[in-house]
Design a protein around this motif. Structure first.
Motif, short mmCIF file in Angstrom:
data_model
loop_
_atom_site.label_atom_id
_atom_site.label_comp_id
_atom_site.label_asym_id
_atom_site.label_seq_id
_atom_site.Cartn_x
_atom_site.Cartn_y
_atom_site.Cartn_z
N ARG A 225 0.84 -1.20 0.00
CA ARG A 225 0.00 0.00 0.00
C ARG A 225 0.88 1.26 0.00
NH1 ARG A 225 -3.89 -1.87 4.31
NH2 ARG A 225 -5.02 -3.22 2.86
N ASN A 228 2.21 1.76 -3.37
CA ASN A 228 1.19 2.28 -4.28
C ASN A 228 1.15 3.81 -4.24
OD1 ASN A 228 -1.30 2.14 -5.96
ND2 ASN A 228 -2.30 2.85 -4.08
N HIS A 229 1.26 4.37 -3.03
CA HIS A 229 1.27 5.83 -2.92
C HIS A 229 2.56 6.42 -3.51
CE1 HIS A 229 -2.44 6.05 -0.77
NE2 HIS A 229 -2.02 5.19 0.15
N ASP A 232 2.57 6.82 -7.32
CA ASP A 232 1.80 7.99 -7.73
C ASP A 232 2.72 9.23 -7.75
OD1 ASP A 232 -0.49 9.39 -8.41
OD2 ASP A 232 -0.91 9.92 -6.32
N MET A 312 -5.13 -3.39 -2.29
CA MET A 312 -5.99 -2.39 -2.94
C MET A 312 -7.43 -2.46 -2.48
SD MET A 312 -3.95 -0.53 -4.49
CE MET A 312 -2.68 -1.01 -3.37
C1 LIG Z 1 -3.35 3.59 -4.78
O1 LIG Z 1 -2.85 4.79 -5.34
C2 LIG Z 1 -3.83 5.56 -6.00
C3 LIG Z 1 -3.13 6.76 -6.59
O2 LIG Z 1 -2.23 6.34 -7.56
C4 LIG Z 1 -4.90 6.00 -5.02
O3 LIG Z 1 -5.90 6.72 -5.70
C5 LIG Z 1 -5.49 4.79 -4.34
O4 LIG Z 1 -6.38 5.19 -3.33
C6 LIG Z 1 -4.40 3.93 -3.73
N1 LIG Z 1 -4.97 2.72 -3.19
C7 LIG Z 1 -4.82 2.35 -1.90
C8 LIG Z 1 -5.53 1.12 -1.49
O5 LIG Z 1 -4.12 2.95 -1.12
#
Ligand SMILES: *[C@@H]1O[C@H](CO)[C@@H](O)[C@H](O)[C@H]1NC(C)=O
Ligand SMILES: *[C@@H]1O[C@H](CO)[C@@H](O)[C@H](O)[C@H]1NC(C)=O
Length: 314
Positions: A225, A228-229, A232, A312
């Motif tokens: 997680r 994932n941030h 971005d 996710m």
């Molecule tokens: C994953 O990253 C995206 C932005 O790229 C964000 O919108 C999303 O909420 C994130 N998902 C989680 C589960 O943190």
């Protein structure tokens, strides 16, 4: 912000026994999201980055390791419990050639001296790129050397060998290729790349045992997680990370900016596209490593999308 950075740094240094332990080579651009995720987004207890990679998973204190898919496949051959659980970055490797050596097209690389590092993703790349132009192994000479991350590049490095004409071309991960282009001059070189022939799929790995251990899995999911941030930021706000990334791997920011576009920061799909790509790479790699190629079914077991899906959906 200052406090956060300090506590993240402390976490990196203290190395607790129960926190998340991440193994990666800390020399390359590819690993930097791991650091950024730990410092900025990881919500678990503590996380420690140690030197290593996918092979470090044989040490049970390591929770996740990162490496190119090439090392992932090589290690899977002897460790059927290793799993590829996420893509951190896909990098289209480049090969730079000297026009002065009479090279205009890929076909002109026949008979030339080409720098790369044997036994790594870079060698697979050179082979796959040349075979896409019908040039077989043995129809060119591979020359070993070292990468360079910042000019001036010392004697045995590829940019220096390229400049002195000891090699006609070389293919390896960045920033060495960019420094080779800069050393000889953009107008005097030709650059080749082909993402279908070869792109590095730098990935995150864990063992099946860790993924079945509820406590370890929870930490890994939290880390995914955080990654994932991080992707971005790396994708959409690179100006925020150039200086951090540059410092971490000893690269000058203007050089980093030139190679950034060849890096597609995670997460990448772990579906058919990846499986077909691994199957294709296996045709070469299994022969080079003198073993039977993994079947599609074996590759489907190697690639485990469930951690990312869980991260996710949580
Ligand atoms: C994953 O990253 C995206 C932005 O790229 C964000 O919108 C999303 O909420 C994130 N998902 C989680 C589960 O943190
Ligand atoms: C890129 O590589 C693929 C796979 O080897 C090949 O089919 C394709 O022709 C190559 N593209 C170019 C432009 O050379």
């Amino acid at each position: 912000m200052r406090l956060l950075c300090f506590s993240a740094l402390a976490a990196l240094l203290i190395s607790p026994t129960h926190g998340l332990r991440v193994a990666a080579s800390q020399s390359w651009i590819e690993h930097t999201p791991l650091v950024y995720a730990i410092q900025n987004f990881y919500k678990g207890d503590t996380a420690t980055l140690v030197n290593g990679g996918v092979a470090s998973l044989s040490d049970k204190s390591i929770d996740v390791g990162a490496n190119a898919e090439t090392q992932g496949l090589k290690n899977y051959a002897s460790h059927k419990n290793y799993r590829l659980i996420g893509i951190i970055v896909e990098v289209t490797y480049r090969l730079v050639a000297n026009k002065a050596a009479g090279i205009k097209t890929l076909a002109d690389l026949k008979g030339k001296r080409i720098g790369t590092i044997s036994g790594t993703s870079a060698e697979v790349f050179v082979n796959q790129l040349l075979s896409s132009a019908g040039i077989a192994k043995g129809q060119y000479t591979l020359v070993n050397g070292q990468v360079c991350m910042r000019a001036p590049c010392g004697g045995g490095t590829f940019p220096a060998q390229f400049k002195s004409k000891a090699i006609d071309a070389f293919g390896v991960w960045e920033t060495a290729v960019q420094l080779g282009i800069d050393a000889v001059g953009e107008d005097n070189v030709v650059v080749f790349k082909n993402a279908s022939a070869y792109r590095e799929v730098y990935s995150l790995y864990a063992t099946d045992e860790k993924l079945m251990d509820a406590a370890a899995r929870k930490k890994i999911v939290q880390f995914v997680r955080a990654l994932n941030h991080t992707y971005d930021v790396f994708r959409n706000q690179p100006e925020k990370v150039y200086s951090t990334v540059g410092k971490l791997v000893g690269v000058d920011v203007p050089v980093l900016q030139k190679v950034w576009a060849d890096h597609v920061w995670g997460p990448g799909s772990l579906g058919d596209r990846l499986l077909s790509y691994l199957e294709y790479e296996e045709q070469y790699l299994s022969k080079a490593d003198r073993r039977t190629a993994f079947t599609r079914a074996e590759l489907s077991k190697f690639v485990d999308p469930s951690v990312y899906q869980e991260a996710m959906s949580g």
